[in-house]
Design a protein around this motif. Structure first.
Motif, PDB file in Angstrom:
ATOM      1  N   ALA A 102       0.827  -1.213   0.000  1.00  0.00           N
ATOM      2  CA  ALA A 102       0.000   0.000   0.000  1.00  0.00           C
ATOM      3  C   ALA A 102       0.859   1.259   0.000  1.00  0.00           C
ATOM      4  CB  ALA A 102      -0.939  -0.001   1.203  1.00  0.00           C
ATOM      5  N   ALA A 103       1.976   1.236   0.713  1.00  0.00           N
ATOM      6  CA  ALA A 103       2.874   2.398   0.728  1.00  0.00           C
ATOM      7  C   ALA A 103       3.399   2.689  -0.672  1.00  0.00           C
ATOM      8  CB  ALA A 103       4.033   2.152   1.691  1.00  0.00           C
ATOM      9  N   PHE A 104       3.766   1.634  -1.397  1.00  0.00           N
ATOM     10  CA  PHE A 104       4.246   1.811  -2.766  1.00  0.00           C
ATOM     11  C   PHE A 104       3.125   2.330  -3.673  1.00  0.00           C
ATOM     12  CE2 PHE A 104       4.618   0.061  -7.065  1.00  0.00           C
ATOM     13  CZ  PHE A 104       5.800   0.638  -7.478  1.00  0.00           C
ATOM     14  N   LEU A 105       1.962   1.693  -3.629  1.00  0.00           N
ATOM     15  CA  LEU A 105       0.853   2.074  -4.508  1.00  0.00           C
ATOM     16  C   LEU A 105       0.433   3.523  -4.281  1.00  0.00           C
ATOM     17  CD1 LEU A 105      -1.487  -1.080  -4.360  1.00  0.00           C
ATOM     18  CD2 LEU A 105       0.377  -0.600  -5.954  1.00  0.00           C
ATOM     19  N   THR A 106       0.274   3.905  -3.021  1.00  0.00           N
ATOM     20  CA  THR A 106      -0.191   5.264  -2.743  1.00  0.00           C
ATOM     21  C   THR A 106       0.908   6.295  -2.996  1.00  0.00           C
ATOM     22  OG1 THR A 106       0.298   4.958  -0.379  1.00  0.00           O
ATOM     23  CG2 THR A 106      -1.962   4.524  -1.105  1.00  0.00           C
ATOM     24  N   GLY A 107       2.162   5.906  -2.775  1.00  0.00           N
ATOM     25  CA  GLY A 107       3.259   6.808  -3.109  1.00  0.00           C
ATOM     26  C   GLY A 107       3.267   7.129  -4.593  1.00  0.00           C
ATOM     27  N   CYS A 108       3.013   6.107  -5.416  1.00  0.00           N
ATOM     28  CA  CYS A 108       2.922   6.327  -6.864  1.00  0.00           C
ATOM     29  C   CYS A 108       1.681   7.131  -7.217  1.00  0.00           C
ATOM     30  CB  CYS A 108       2.910   4.984  -7.591  1.00  0.00           C
ATOM     31  SG  CYS A 108       4.471   4.079  -7.553  1.00  0.00           S
ATOM     32  N   ALA A 109       0.540   6.791  -6.596  1.00  0.00           N
ATOM     33  CA  ALA A 109      -0.716   7.488  -6.898  1.00  0.00           C
ATOM     34  C   ALA A 109      -0.621   8.970  -6.564  1.00  0.00           C
ATOM     35  CB  ALA A 109      -1.863   6.840  -6.131  1.00  0.00           C
ATOM     36  N   GLN A 110      -0.001   9.299  -5.448  1.00  0.00           N
ATOM     37  CA  GLN A 110       0.131  10.701  -5.045  1.00  0.00           C
ATOM     38  C   GLN A 110       0.985  11.499  -6.015  1.00  0.00           C
ATOM     39  OE1 GLN A 110       1.735  10.136  -1.140  1.00  0.00           O
ATOM     40  NE2 GLN A 110      -0.181   9.301  -0.325  1.00  0.00           N
ATOM     41  N   ARG A 111       1.881  10.820  -6.724  1.00  0.00           N
ATOM     42  CA  ARG A 111       2.776  11.493  -7.669  1.00  0.00           C
ATOM     43  C   ARG A 111       2.321  11.357  -9.110  1.00  0.00           C
ATOM     44  NH1 ARG A 111       5.549   9.587  -3.408  1.00  0.00           N
ATOM     45  NH2 ARG A 111       7.349  10.779  -2.622  1.00  0.00           N
ATOM     46  N   GLY A 112       1.276  10.577  -9.365  1.00  0.00           N
ATOM     47  CA  GLY A 112       0.877  10.302 -10.738  1.00  0.00           C
ATOM     48  C   GLY A 112       1.903   9.470 -11.478  1.00  0.00           C
ATOM     49  N   LEU A 113       2.604   8.595 -10.747  1.00  0.00           N
ATOM     50  CA  LEU A 113       3.676   7.782 -11.322  1.00  0.00           C
ATOM     51  C   LEU A 113       3.150   6.399 -11.685  1.00  0.00           C
ATOM     52  CD1 LEU A 113       6.734   7.364 -11.909  1.00  0.00           C
ATOM     53  CD2 LEU A 113       6.977   6.603  -9.534  1.00  0.00           C
ATOM     54  N   PRO A 114       3.210   6.005 -12.950  1.00  0.00           N
ATOM     55  CA  PRO A 114       2.755   4.656 -13.330  1.00  0.00           C
ATOM     56  C   PRO A 114       3.748   3.592 -12.887  1.00  0.00           C
ATOM     57  CG  PRO A 114       3.648   5.792 -15.242  1.00  0.00           C
ATOM     58  CD  PRO A 114       3.650   6.785 -14.119  1.00  0.00           C
ATOM     59  N   TYR A 115       3.257   2.349 -12.789  1.00  0.00           N
ATOM     60  CA  TYR A 115       4.101   1.254 -12.333  1.00  0.00           C
ATOM     61  C   TYR A 115       3.585  -0.060 -12.870  1.00  0.00           C
ATOM     62  CZ  TYR A 115       0.203   1.055  -9.051  1.00  0.00           C
ATOM     63  OH  TYR A 115      -1.066   1.016  -8.519  1.00  0.00           O
ATOM     64  N   LYS A 116       4.449  -1.054 -12.813  1.00  0.00           N
ATOM     65  CA  LYS A 116       4.044  -2.431 -13.061  1.00  0.00           C
ATOM     66  C   LYS A 116       4.484  -3.268 -11.879  1.00  0.00           C
ATOM     67  CE  LYS A 116       5.789  -5.537 -15.504  1.00  0.00           C
ATOM     68  NZ  LYS A 116       6.179  -6.441 -16.592  1.00  0.00           N
ATOM     69  N   CYS A 117       3.893  -4.445 -11.750  1.00  0.00           N
ATOM     70  CA  CYS A 117       4.255  -5.374 -10.688  1.00  0.00           C
ATOM     71  C   CYS A 117       4.754  -6.670 -11.310  1.00  0.00           C
ATOM     72  CB  CYS A 117       3.060  -5.663  -9.775  1.00  0.00           C
ATOM     73  SG  CYS A 117       2.471  -4.208  -8.875  1.00  0.00           S
ATOM     74  N   THR A 118       5.370  -7.482 -10.489  1.00  0.00           N
ATOM     75  CA  THR A 118       5.834  -8.766 -10.996  1.00  0.00           C
ATOM     76  C   THR A 118       5.874  -9.791  -9.881  1.00  0.00           C
ATOM     77  OG1 THR A 118       7.555  -9.829 -12.359  1.00  0.00           O
ATOM     78  CG2 THR A 118       8.318  -8.379 -10.609  1.00  0.00           C
ATOM     79  N   ALA A 119       5.544 -11.024 -10.235  1.00  0.00           N
ATOM     80  CA  ALA A 119       5.640 -12.199  -9.363  1.00  0.00           C
ATOM     81  C   ALA A 119       4.500 -12.278  -8.342  1.00  0.00           C
ATOM     82  CB  ALA A 119       6.987 -12.256  -8.646  1.00  0.00           C
ATOM     83  N   GLY A 120       3.939 -13.476  -8.243  1.00  0.00           N
ATOM     84  CA  GLY A 120       2.983 -13.775  -7.193  1.00  0.00           C
ATOM     85  C   GLY A 120       1.565 -13.323  -7.416  1.00  0.00           C
ATOM     86  N   LEU A 121       1.254 -12.742  -8.591  1.00  0.00           N
ATOM     87  CA  LEU A 121      -0.084 -12.197  -8.828  1.00  0.00           C
ATOM     88  C   LEU A 121      -0.898 -13.021  -9.830  1.00  0.00           C
ATOM     89  CD1 LEU A 121       0.548  -8.328  -9.094  1.00  0.00           C
ATOM     90  CD2 LEU A 121      -0.393  -9.594  -7.170  1.00  0.00           C
ATOM     91  N   HIS A 122      -0.730 -14.316  -9.850  1.00  0.00           N
ATOM     92  CA  HIS A 122      -1.425 -15.130 -10.847  1.00  0.00           C
ATOM     93  C   HIS A 122      -2.929 -15.149 -10.644  1.00  0.00           C
ATOM     94  CE1 HIS A 122       2.544 -17.646 -11.039  1.00  0.00           C
ATOM     95  NE2 HIS A 122       2.680 -16.442 -11.542  1.00  0.00           N
ATOM     96  N   ASN A 123      -3.363 -14.953  -9.418  1.00  0.00           N
ATOM     97  CA  ASN A 123      -4.791 -15.058  -9.113  1.00  0.00           C
ATOM     98  C   ASN A 123      -5.408 -13.693  -8.846  1.00  0.00           C
ATOM     99  OD1 ASN A 123      -3.597 -17.899  -7.800  1.00  0.00           O
ATOM    100  ND2 ASN A 123      -5.454 -18.103  -9.010  1.00  0.00           N
ATOM    101  N   ALA A 124      -6.716 -13.608  -9.061  1.00  0.00           N
ATOM    102  CA  ALA A 124      -7.408 -12.332  -8.946  1.00  0.00           C
ATOM    103  C   ALA A 124      -7.539 -11.860  -7.506  1.00  0.00           C
ATOM    104  CB  ALA A 124      -8.789 -12.435  -9.589  1.00  0.00           C
TER     105      ALA A 124
END
Length: 309
Positions: free
Chosen positions: A194-216
């Motif tokens: 959440a710290a990463f996601l909101t830090g990006c959201a507050q700055r308008g910074l796009p991102y991608k994730c990797t590993a461990g997200l195979h399921n919804a």
């Protein structure tokens, strides 16, 4: 309210979300199998959900050989042989490749040269120095090629997170965050993510994730005991700028609750979410699509078979 399309149309929320990481752990699919599987994904009804084929810098020669062998086999099956100019063509187009550079900036120049025969869809650069990575990308990366910069999670804790995100927000590059791996410690908890996601959201910074997200949906793997984040959780949390609110979304384990929230998204919210959370690497394409179909968020015109994975 956003109306989810039916009949095999991929909703905007999921278009281009699943980068094909079949050759990476834990899938570890051999390139000779992964290339034709990717071709099949790109020709399937769900092709709009599939991103580029991800390949490590050290395997580009092996990838070129696998694509060439596949093209030769296809040409022979049609009564002719593939020519030399077809060696890295998937079907009638060059293979779209996302370069993964775990060795940092030093790999960038040789990897770009080795990737010349492919359609370069992006670069993912791991580093311990965000400013140095940005400088290397500025110097060497073609202007029309997107890139993402990944730093070790231990450098993104406390004040380190703000420092790194501030470097990236002044660049044309995305952030990249690792959401899992082969050991329990590789999975960040809800608050850290959440710290990463909101830090990006507050700055308008796009991102991608990797590993461990195979399921919804967030869940505990019954075999390993690892706590996996759900990619649907991450999508819904991507619009949050409050850390506690994002963590609460990431902690939700009820798929019906998440599916209801996804159905209620407006077109504007979907734009905000996908401008933030652009993609994630998955070694299975069928598994996340199957989860979405089971939640009623995707209408499949044909079954997703094990061989599609």
């Amino acid at each position: 309210m956003n109306a989810l399309p039916s009949g095999g149309v991929i909703p905007e929320l999921f278009r281009g979300l699943f980068d094909d990481a079949a050759v990476f752990p834990p899938g570890n699919l051999p390139l000779a199998e992964a290339v034709p599987a990717h071709r099949a994904h790109r020709a399937a009804w769900y092709a709009e959900a599939v991103g580029p084929f991800l390949c490590g810098a050290g395997r580009l020669g092996e990838l070129a050989a696998a694509v060439s062998a596949g093209s030769a086999s296809a040409g022979a099956a049609e009564g002719g042989a593939a020519g030399a100019d077809d060696s890295v063509v998937a079907g009638d187009r060059p293979l779209k490749v996302g370069l993964v550079l775990p060795g940092g900036s030093i790999e960038l120049a040789p990897a770009l040269a080795a990737a010349a025969p492919f359609e370069l869809a992006g670069v993912e650069l791991a580093t311990r120095d965000a400013a140095k990575a940005v400088a290397a990308l500025d110097r060497l990366l073609p202007p029309d090629v997107p890139a993402a910069v990944e730093l070790p999670r231990e450098l993104l804790r406390g004040d380190g997170l703000d420092a790194v995100l501030d470097v990236l927000v002044d660049s044309p590059y995305r952030a990249k965050f690792r959401t899992g791996g082969l050991v329990a410690e590789a999975f960040p908890d809800e608050d850290e993510l959440a710290a990463f996601l909101t830090g990006c959201a507050q700055r308008g910074l796009p991102y991608k994730c990797t590993a461990g997200l195979h399921n919804a949906v967030r869940h505990t793997d019954p075999e390993t005991g690892f706590e996996h984040h759900g990619f649907l959780n991450v999508l819904l949390a991507a619009q949050e700028t409050d850390r506690a609110a994002a963590a609460a979304v990431l902690a939700e384990r009820d798929g019906e609750v998440l599916a209801k929230a996804a159905r209620a998204l407006t077109d504007r919210q979907i734009v905000v979410i996908r401008n933030s959370f652009t993609a994630f690497g998955t070694c299975s394409i069928a598994e996340p699509l199957g989860d979405l179909a089971a939640l009623g968020l995707l209408s499949s015109p044909s079954p997703l078979h094990q061989e599609d994975r």
